[in-house]
Scaffold this motif. Structure first.
Motif, PDB file in Angstrom:
ATOM      1  N   ASN A  33       0.819  -1.212   0.000  1.00 25.05           N
ATOM      2  CA  ASN A  33       0.000   0.000   0.000  1.00 25.05           C
ATOM      3  C   ASN A  33       0.852   1.260   0.000  1.00 25.05           C
ATOM      4  O   ASN A  33       0.363   2.344   0.335  1.00 25.05           O
ATOM      5  CB  ASN A  33      -0.921   0.003   1.226  1.00 25.05           C
ATOM      6  CG  ASN A  33      -1.883  -1.165   1.210  1.00 25.05           C
ATOM      7  OD1 ASN A  33      -2.622  -1.356   0.251  1.00 25.05           O
ATOM      8  ND2 ASN A  33      -1.884  -1.966   2.273  1.00 25.05           N
ATOM      9  N   ALA A 162      -7.462   1.980  -2.732  1.00 28.84           N
ATOM     10  CA  ALA A 162      -6.021   2.053  -2.496  1.00 28.84           C
ATOM     11  C   ALA A 162      -5.672   3.257  -1.630  1.00 28.84           C
ATOM     12  O   ALA A 162      -4.832   3.165  -0.717  1.00 28.84           O
ATOM     13  CB  ALA A 162      -5.273   2.126  -3.826  1.00 28.84           C
ATOM     14  N   ARG A 165      -6.616   2.492   1.972  1.00 25.52           N
ATOM     15  CA  ARG A 165      -5.670   1.610   2.666  1.00 25.52           C
ATOM     16  C   ARG A 165      -4.387   2.359   3.033  1.00 25.52           C
ATOM     17  O   ARG A 165      -3.866   2.216   4.146  1.00 25.52           O
ATOM     18  CB  ARG A 165      -5.353   0.398   1.791  1.00 25.52           C
ATOM     19  CG  ARG A 165      -6.540  -0.533   1.572  1.00 25.52           C
ATOM     20  CD  ARG A 165      -6.107  -1.820   0.902  1.00 25.52           C
ATOM     21  NE  ARG A 165      -5.513  -1.603  -0.410  1.00 25.52           N
ATOM     22  CZ  ARG A 165      -6.214  -1.542  -1.543  1.00 25.52           C
ATOM     23  NH1 ARG A 165      -7.535  -1.663  -1.520  1.00 25.52           N
ATOM     24  NH2 ARG A 165      -5.610  -1.366  -2.705  1.00 25.52           N
TER      25      ARG A 165
END
Length: 355
Positions: A33, A162, A165
């Protein structure tokens, strides 16, 4: 074309060396991430958007480049947190103490312990950031390959996830350091994840219809079925009762999935319930959306000789894509179905007639 300016986007600082936190921060340098993953994810998605969605190409390239800037910030911070290690590692004399900045045998043993946690700092990279996560696992393109699908509505949704996260990773990292300067840097990086979340969501809203992802609509017989697939405390909520979020269909709660599967011959005899959609309507929407998307892509990609940089064509693309975009309503849901888009077009036509 990239042009590097030797100034960080955010002037990162630290108060003192901290190899332990440098190890944790590697998660945002070479982790799943992290900033490298984000930069390459958006960079890859941008290519497919160049012709059909040049405005989204601009967005993706801008954010991808900013993510590279964030990778630089993270790398610089790691380097500062390892101050003192780098020079000592370069002293090959037997009498050298690897961590003279730390006093005593216990301090040196602590450094060795950190080396066991992230050996790449000490025996791989010589005291600099490496493209690994906090456990020393090398960065992998497997982190992002599934995020480049060739359908921009799917990719933008993936990007929202994304950014969510990555924001949480920074939030967790903040709990492992009390350095006020590091807090400044991490809060900046965390905030940019929040900003990018909103940018991707707004970009998604300009593409209408955009639900479900792709072109083909869902089968009306199965789109609102909720199967109670676990025993114990069963909960009811807006995910399994009332109208569905996008289609507005009434959820059908299947209390006993095994009996239901048997009664419907493995769902082959399932009938549509709680929905006004019909198979003919769905087939019509499939055809309409297929024609729309195909026309958009073909209009942006004329045959014959191709070149990536084409000023005249890009000016025409700009007018075309801005006319095609739908302006999102602040605070409104970014998702819109083909049925909603059709209703909106009807409303717009009526309003135009009344003017």
């Amino acid at each position: 074309m990239f042009y590097h300016i030797k100034e960080l986007q955010f002037n990162a600082r630290d108060s003192k060396p901290d190899p332990a936190f440098a190890t944790l921060l590697l998660e945002q340098f070479g982790g799943a991430n992290g900033e490298l993953a984000a930069a390459l994810r958006y960079f890859g998605q941008a290519f497919g958007a160049k012709k059909a969605y040049p405005d989204k190409y601009d967005l993706l390239m801008d954010i991808a480049t900013e993510e590279f800037s964030h990778l630089e910030i993270v790398g610089a911070t790691i380097q500062m947190l390892l101050t003192g290690i780098n020079g000592d590692l370069k002293n090959a004399a037997e009498s050298s103490e690897i961590m003279q900045l730390l006093n005593g045998k216990a301090a040196k043993e602590e450094v060795i312990h950190q080396g066991m946690i992230a050996p790449q700092f000490f025996v791989g990279s010589g005291g600099g950031p490496a493209y690994t996560n906090s456990q020393g696992v090398p960065w992998s393109a497997a982190y992002i390959n599934g995020d480049v699908q060739g359908d921009l509505t799917s990719e933008l949704r993936s990007n929202v996830g994304a950014e969510s996260r990555a924001k949480l990773v920074y939030e967790y990292l903040l709990q492992f350091t009390d350095d006020p300067y590091i807090h400044e840097t991490l809060k900046f990086l965390m905030t940019r994840e929040v900003a990018h979340f909103q940018m991707f969501e707004a970009a998604l809203a300009t593409i209408q219809p955009n639900f479900p992802p792709g072109i083909l609509q869902s089968d009306e017989r199965y789109s609102n079925l909720y199967f109670n697939m676990s025993s114990g405390n069963d909960f009811r909520g807006p995910w399994n009762q009332g109208p569905s979020s996008q289609f507005g269909e009434t959820f059908q709660y299947i209390e006993d999935p095994i009996q239901h599967i048997m009664d419907t011959n493995g769902l082959l005899m399932q009938e549509a319930q709680g929905t006004e959609r019909t198979s003919d309507q769905i087939e019509n929407q499939d055809d309409q959306l297929s024609d729309l998307r195909s026309t958009q892509v073909n209009a942006a990609n004329p045959g014959g000789e191709q070149q990536w940089n084409d000023t005249e064509a890009e000016e025409a693309d700009q007018a075309r894509v801005m006319a095609m975009n739908v302006m999102p309503v602040p605070g409104a849901d970014a998702n819109i179905t083909a049925e909603e888009a059709q209703a909106n077009r009807f409303d717009d036509n009526q309003n135009n007639k009344n003017k």
